[in-house]
Design a protein around this motif. Structure first.
Motif, PDB file in Angstrom:
ATOM      1  N   SER A 132      -9.355  10.927  -0.651  1.00 61.56           N
ATOM      2  CA  SER A 132     -10.177   9.863  -1.226  1.00 61.56           C
ATOM      3  C   SER A 132     -10.688   8.861  -0.192  1.00 61.56           C
ATOM      4  CB  SER A 132      -9.383   9.110  -2.305  1.00 61.56           C
ATOM      5  OG  SER A 132      -8.211   8.524  -1.744  1.00 61.56           O
ATOM      6  N   THR A 133      -9.919   8.613   0.860  1.00 60.97           N
ATOM      7  CA  THR A 133     -10.306   7.572   1.826  1.00 60.97           C
ATOM      8  C   THR A 133     -10.511   8.096   3.244  1.00 60.97           C
ATOM      9  OG1 THR A 133      -8.019   6.990   2.417  1.00 60.97           O
ATOM     10  CG2 THR A 133      -8.963   5.913   0.474  1.00 60.97           C
ATOM     11  N   GLY A 134     -10.064   9.308   3.518  1.00 58.67           N
ATOM     12  CA  GLY A 134     -10.149   9.816   4.876  1.00 58.67           C
ATOM     13  C   GLY A 134      -8.960   9.467   5.738  1.00 58.67           C
ATOM     14  N   SER A 135      -8.014   8.700   5.199  1.00 54.86           N
ATOM     15  CA  SER A 135      -6.797   8.334   5.932  1.00 54.86           C
ATOM     16  C   SER A 135      -5.601   8.519   5.008  1.00 54.86           C
ATOM     17  CB  SER A 135      -6.859   6.878   6.406  1.00 54.86           C
ATOM     18  OG  SER A 135      -5.609   6.460   6.916  1.00 54.86           O
ATOM     19  N   PRO A 136      -4.492   9.104   5.486  1.00 55.55           N
ATOM     20  CA  PRO A 136      -3.317   9.280   4.627  1.00 55.55           C
ATOM     21  C   PRO A 136      -2.427   8.046   4.539  1.00 55.55           C
ATOM     22  CG  PRO A 136      -2.911  10.281   6.751  1.00 55.55           C
ATOM     23  CD  PRO A 136      -4.308   9.752   6.803  1.00 55.55           C
ATOM     24  N   TYR A 137      -2.926   6.889   5.015  1.00 58.79           N
ATOM     25  CA  TYR A 137      -2.106   5.682   5.071  1.00 58.79           C
ATOM     26  C   TYR A 137      -2.695   4.585   4.185  1.00 58.79           C
ATOM     27  CZ  TYR A 137      -0.649   8.280   9.162  1.00 58.79           C
ATOM     28  OH  TYR A 137      -0.210   9.277   9.995  1.00 58.79           O
ATOM     29  N   ALA A 138      -1.822   4.004   3.342  1.00 60.98           N
ATOM     30  CA  ALA A 138      -2.251   2.911   2.477  1.00 60.98           C
ATOM     31  C   ALA A 138      -2.586   1.692   3.337  1.00 60.98           C
ATOM     32  CB  ALA A 138      -1.156   2.566   1.475  1.00 60.98           C
ATOM     33  N   PRO A 139      -3.719   1.053   3.125  1.00 62.49           N
ATOM     34  CA  PRO A 139      -4.105  -0.069   3.988  1.00 62.49           C
ATOM     35  C   PRO A 139      -3.215  -1.291   3.833  1.00 62.49           C
ATOM     36  CG  PRO A 139      -5.670   0.208   2.188  1.00 62.49           C
ATOM     37  CD  PRO A 139      -4.749   1.382   2.129  1.00 62.49           C
ATOM     38  N   HIS A 140      -2.639  -1.474   2.661  1.00 59.76           N
ATOM     39  CA  HIS A 140      -1.805  -2.656   2.431  1.00 59.76           C
ATOM     40  C   HIS A 140      -0.502  -2.243   1.745  1.00 59.76           C
ATOM     41  CE1 HIS A 140      -5.273  -5.045   3.581  1.00 59.76           C
ATOM     42  NE2 HIS A 140      -6.000  -4.436   2.640  1.00 59.76           N
ATOM     43  N   PRO A 141       0.440  -1.659   2.474  1.00 58.80           N
ATOM     44  CA  PRO A 141       1.712  -1.238   1.862  1.00 58.80           C
ATOM     45  C   PRO A 141       2.525  -2.438   1.403  1.00 58.80           C
ATOM     46  CG  PRO A 141       1.824  -1.064   4.246  1.00 58.80           C
ATOM     47  CD  PRO A 141       0.400  -1.387   3.916  1.00 58.80           C
ATOM     48  N   VAL A 142       3.159  -2.281   0.230  1.00 56.34           N
ATOM     49  CA  VAL A 142       3.921  -3.389  -0.350  1.00 56.34           C
ATOM     50  C   VAL A 142       5.416  -3.135  -0.248  1.00 56.34           C
ATOM     51  CG1 VAL A 142       4.354  -4.716  -2.451  1.00 56.34           C
ATOM     52  CG2 VAL A 142       2.024  -3.941  -1.916  1.00 56.34           C
ATOM     53  N   HIS A 309      -5.366  -0.094  12.160  1.00 56.38           N
ATOM     54  CA  HIS A 309      -4.286  -1.022  11.822  1.00 56.38           C
ATOM     55  C   HIS A 309      -3.255  -0.346  10.924  1.00 56.38           C
ATOM     56  CE1 HIS A 309      -2.210  -4.731  10.751  1.00 56.38           C
ATOM     57  NE2 HIS A 309      -2.327  -4.373   9.480  1.00 56.38           N
ATOM     58  N   ALA A 310      -3.711   0.374   9.908  1.00 60.79           N
ATOM     59  CA  ALA A 310      -2.782   1.070   9.006  1.00 60.79           C
ATOM     60  C   ALA A 310      -2.015   2.145   9.766  1.00 60.79           C
ATOM     61  CB  ALA A 310      -3.549   1.671   7.831  1.00 60.79           C
ATOM     62  N   PHE A 311      -2.690   2.849  10.671  1.00 55.43           N
ATOM     63  CA  PHE A 311      -2.027   3.894  11.442  1.00 55.43           C
ATOM     64  C   PHE A 311      -0.871   3.311  12.249  1.00 55.43           C
ATOM     65  CE2 PHE A 311      -1.551   6.323  15.383  1.00 55.43           C
ATOM     66  CZ  PHE A 311      -1.351   7.603  14.887  1.00 55.43           C
ATOM     67  N   VAL A 312      -1.106   2.224  12.960  1.00 54.69           N
ATOM     68  CA  VAL A 312      -0.050   1.613  13.780  1.00 54.69           C
ATOM     69  C   VAL A 312       1.071   1.083  12.896  1.00 54.69           C
ATOM     70  CG1 VAL A 312       0.463  -0.268  15.379  1.00 54.69           C
ATOM     71  CG2 VAL A 312      -1.630   1.082  15.670  1.00 54.69           C
ATOM     72  N   GLU A 313       0.733   0.463  11.791  1.00 55.35           N
ATOM     73  CA  GLU A 313       1.753  -0.120  10.921  1.00 55.35           C
ATOM     74  C   GLU A 313       2.656   0.948  10.312  1.00 55.35           C
ATOM     75  OE1 GLU A 313       2.067  -3.395   7.271  1.00 55.35           O
ATOM     76  OE2 GLU A 313       0.141  -2.469   7.781  1.00 55.35           O
ATOM     77  N   HIS A 314       2.074   2.060   9.891  1.00 59.41           N
ATOM     78  CA  HIS A 314       2.852   3.117   9.242  1.00 59.41           C
ATOM     79  C   HIS A 314       3.617   3.968  10.244  1.00 59.41           C
ATOM     80  CE1 HIS A 314       1.374   3.081   4.964  1.00 59.41           C
ATOM     81  NE2 HIS A 314       0.443   2.311   5.526  1.00 59.41           N
ATOM     82  N   VAL A 315       2.943   4.384  11.311  1.00 57.67           N
ATOM     83  CA  VAL A 315       3.455   5.443  12.178  1.00 57.67           C
ATOM     84  C   VAL A 315       4.222   4.909  13.390  1.00 57.67           C
ATOM     85  CG1 VAL A 315       2.779   7.432  13.582  1.00 57.67           C
ATOM     86  CG2 VAL A 315       1.607   6.976  11.455  1.00 57.67           C
ATOM     87  N   VAL A 316       3.956   3.662  13.787  1.00 56.16           N
ATOM     88  CA  VAL A 316       4.605   3.109  14.975  1.00 56.16           C
ATOM     89  C   VAL A 316       5.614   2.035  14.599  1.00 56.16           C
ATOM     90  CG1 VAL A 316       4.255   1.952  17.179  1.00 56.16           C
ATOM     91  CG2 VAL A 316       2.583   3.643  16.385  1.00 56.16           C
ATOM     92  N   LEU A 317       5.160   0.994  13.911  1.00 55.58           N
ATOM     93  CA  LEU A 317       6.039  -0.148  13.643  1.00 55.58           C
ATOM     94  C   LEU A 317       7.120   0.174  12.615  1.00 55.58           C
ATOM     95  CD1 LEU A 317       3.375  -3.015  13.554  1.00 55.58           C
ATOM     96  CD2 LEU A 317       4.814  -2.266  15.460  1.00 55.58           C
ATOM     97  N   PHE A 318       6.758   0.834  11.525  1.00 60.01           N
ATOM     98  CA  PHE A 318       7.734   1.106  10.473  1.00 60.01           C
ATOM     99  C   PHE A 318       8.883   1.990  10.945  1.00 60.01           C
ATOM    100  CE2 PHE A 318       9.085   3.660   6.746  1.00 60.01           C
ATOM    101  CZ  PHE A 318       9.650   2.637   6.000  1.00 60.01           C
ATOM    102  N   PRO A 319       8.655   3.101  11.654  1.00 58.27           N
ATOM    103  CA  PRO A 319       9.802   3.908  12.112  1.00 58.27           C
ATOM    104  C   PRO A 319      10.719   3.162  13.069  1.00 58.27           C
ATOM    105  CG  PRO A 319       7.787   5.190  12.219  1.00 58.27           C
ATOM    106  CD  PRO A 319       7.385   3.783  11.961  1.00 58.27           C
ATOM    107  N   LEU A 320      10.170   2.232  13.860  1.00 52.43           N
ATOM    108  CA  LEU A 320      10.997   1.468  14.790  1.00 52.43           C
ATOM    109  C   LEU A 320      11.717   0.302  14.119  1.00 52.43           C
ATOM    110  CD1 LEU A 320       8.653   1.339  17.917  1.00 52.43           C
ATOM    111  CD2 LEU A 320      10.727   2.716  17.610  1.00 52.43           C
ATOM    112  N   ILE A 325       8.917  -4.389   6.484  1.00 51.44           N
ATOM    113  CA  ILE A 325       9.916  -3.821   5.577  1.00 51.44           C
ATOM    114  C   ILE A 325      10.785  -2.855   6.358  1.00 51.44           C
ATOM    115  CG2 ILE A 325      10.271  -2.422   3.505  1.00 51.44           C
ATOM    116  CD1 ILE A 325       7.624  -3.445   2.457  1.00 51.44           C
ATOM    117  N   GLY A 326      12.097  -2.925   6.145  1.00 48.76           N
ATOM    118  CA  GLY A 326      13.022  -2.059   6.864  1.00 48.76           C
ATOM    119  C   GLY A 326      12.923  -0.621   6.404  1.00 48.76           C
TER     120      GLY A 326
END
Length: 444
Positions: A132-142, A309-320, A325-326
């Motif tokens: 639907s958006t071309g990206s598998p990452y939600a732009p504003h994860p809650v 921005h969504a890519f970095v937040e999901h794939v880089v910051l969240f796993p570390l 959100i933990g």
């Protein structure tokens, strides 16, 4: 009066088959007798698996794991009961019983109840976002379930659900298993004798695949939906192809496909490339590196460019664990304990992780692996250290080193009894050898 030899040498030399020595001849195997069978370690192993499953069912707080534990404990117990009267150790019957109880029954029960591990829903949701958006990452994860810590290639395994809905063929677990087993089977067929410990043959015997599927660390994610299995399968395929002499393109394709799924596959690249350099030369290693990076870039770059921005937040910051959100990966391993219970522990854990990566890189330079088994062992060691030191980690990640250590040694399992055709072939070769020996003795 002509003198004739007492025994005429039979003319059988032209009919003697040629053997190049690469393919061993399977001879008839002596059946195992009860008095010399010794300890039935297969039965002990299945009992230990049953105990593990039962303990997990009693201590877990996840419904999917509890369902698996109850079903698997019965299946493993049945495998143990079927093992003792079996004529051979590690027979196919015990493995079938274990797979039925530890994979098939809990999977059917969970499918009927509409339950799966959270990772399954994350992958299926990411596929819908990709379409639907071309990206598998939600732009504003809650919340936690909104985060997708996997690389964009993983979303492709959720596309069947986006297209087929809630049918069994649309469930992402089915495609996780397909990629895993297909990759292992291809890896077994691509192994070169001498590059592995598969001393019997390079064919993926069904019993070997069954034993891998019945292993608790594999059976659990097969039933509940662990996303690491397709990554592990492609990693094994990449190593098997890296050990073959050739241009390196096929190995690069497999390694790139694994790298496009999850960060945990990226340590495969340096290990696999060093193995290719040792077996096929530097030019092949460079070609494999270019192919792997190109495949990964084609899978990752479009999604990263759509929403960086969504890519970095999901794939880089969240796993570390550096996002807002933990991560739910909270097993009490050294990295997690440092990050959450020691002042400045997160920095210490990341520094320890980086130090282990540097140490593994130095070991590849000082003592490069030259066989598939050596490369698999080195990769398993590196991944094991990483799983221990990551700030967000879980015990389930140890399926990586366990499968890497076990699969390339599966040839050490007892071989099945020789087929009648094989036994007849052996007798024919022995008969020809006796005739040839008689002829040579007559000439002497």
């Amino acid at each position: 009066m002509s003198h004739q030899p007492l025994v005429a040498a039979p003319r059988v030399m032209a009919r003697r088959p040629r053997f190049d020595g690469a393919t061993p001849i399977a001879g008839p195997r002596r059946p195992v007798r009860r008095r010399d069978a010794g300890v039935r370690w297969d039965g002990v192993y299945w009992l230990a698996c049953a105990g593990f499953a039962l303990v997990l069912a009693g201590v877990t707080t996840q419904t999917t794991h509890r369902v698996w534990g109850v079903c698997a404990s019965v299946g493993y117990a049945g495998a143990a009961v079927s093992a003792w009267p079996a004529p051979r150790r590690w027979g196919r019957t015990g493995a079938l019983v274990a797979v039925t109880g530890a994979v098939v029954v809990p999977l059917v029960a969970l499918l009927a109840a509409g339950q799966a591990q959270a990772e399954v829903h994350v992958v299926e949701h990411s596929a819908g976002l990709l379409l639907s958006t071309g990206s598998p990452y939600a732009p504003h994860p809650v919340d936690v379930d909104d985060f997708n810590p996997y690389l964009p290639g993983m979303a492709l395994l959720g596309l069947p659900h986006a297209l087929l809905g809630d049918s069994p063929l649309g469930d992402a677990r089915f495609w996780f298993a397909v990629v895993f087993f297909a990759s292992l089977a291809l890896a077994a067929r691509r192994l070169v004798p001498g590059q592995s410990s598969l001393t019997v043959d390079t064919e993926p015997r069904p019993s070997a695949l069954l034993l891998v599927a019945a292993f608790p660390a594999v059976a659990l994610p097969l039933a509940v939906g662990g996303i690491d299995l397709p990554v592990i399968g492609l990693m094994c395929l990449g190593l098997a192809l890296a050990g073959r002499r050739g241009p390196g393109t096929a190995a690069g394709l497999a390694m790139g496909a694994a790298a496009a799924l999850k960060w945990t596959a990226w340590p495969l690249l340096p290990v696999g490339l060093v193995l290719i350099a040792a077996t096929s030369g530097r030019r092949a290693a460079l070609r494999a590196a270019g192919t792997a990076l190109a495949v990964a870039a084609v899978a990752v770059a479009p999604s990263a460019l759509v929403d960086p921005h969504a890519f970095v937040e999901h794939v880089v910051l969240f796993p570390l664990g550096a996002g807002g959100i933990g991560s739910p990966a909270t097993s009490p391993l050294p990295g997690y304990l440092l990050a959450h219970h020691v002042p400045g522990g997160r920095t210490l854990a990341v520094a320890a992780l980086a130090t282990s990566a540097v140490a593994m890189a130095v070991s590849l330079v000082v003592r490069p692996p030259r066989t598939v088994v050596a490369a698999a062992d080195r990769l398993a060691l590196g991944l094991g250290l990483a799983m221990c030191l990551m700030p967000a980690t879980r015990f389930g990640y140890f399926v990586y080193p366990l499968v890497l250590l076990a699969w390339f040694r599966r040839g050490r399992l007892p071989a099945p009894a020789a087929k009648p055709a094989d036994a007849a072939r052996v007798k024919e070769v022995e008969r020809i050898g006796a005739l040839v020996g008689a002829g040579e003795g007559a000439r002497a």
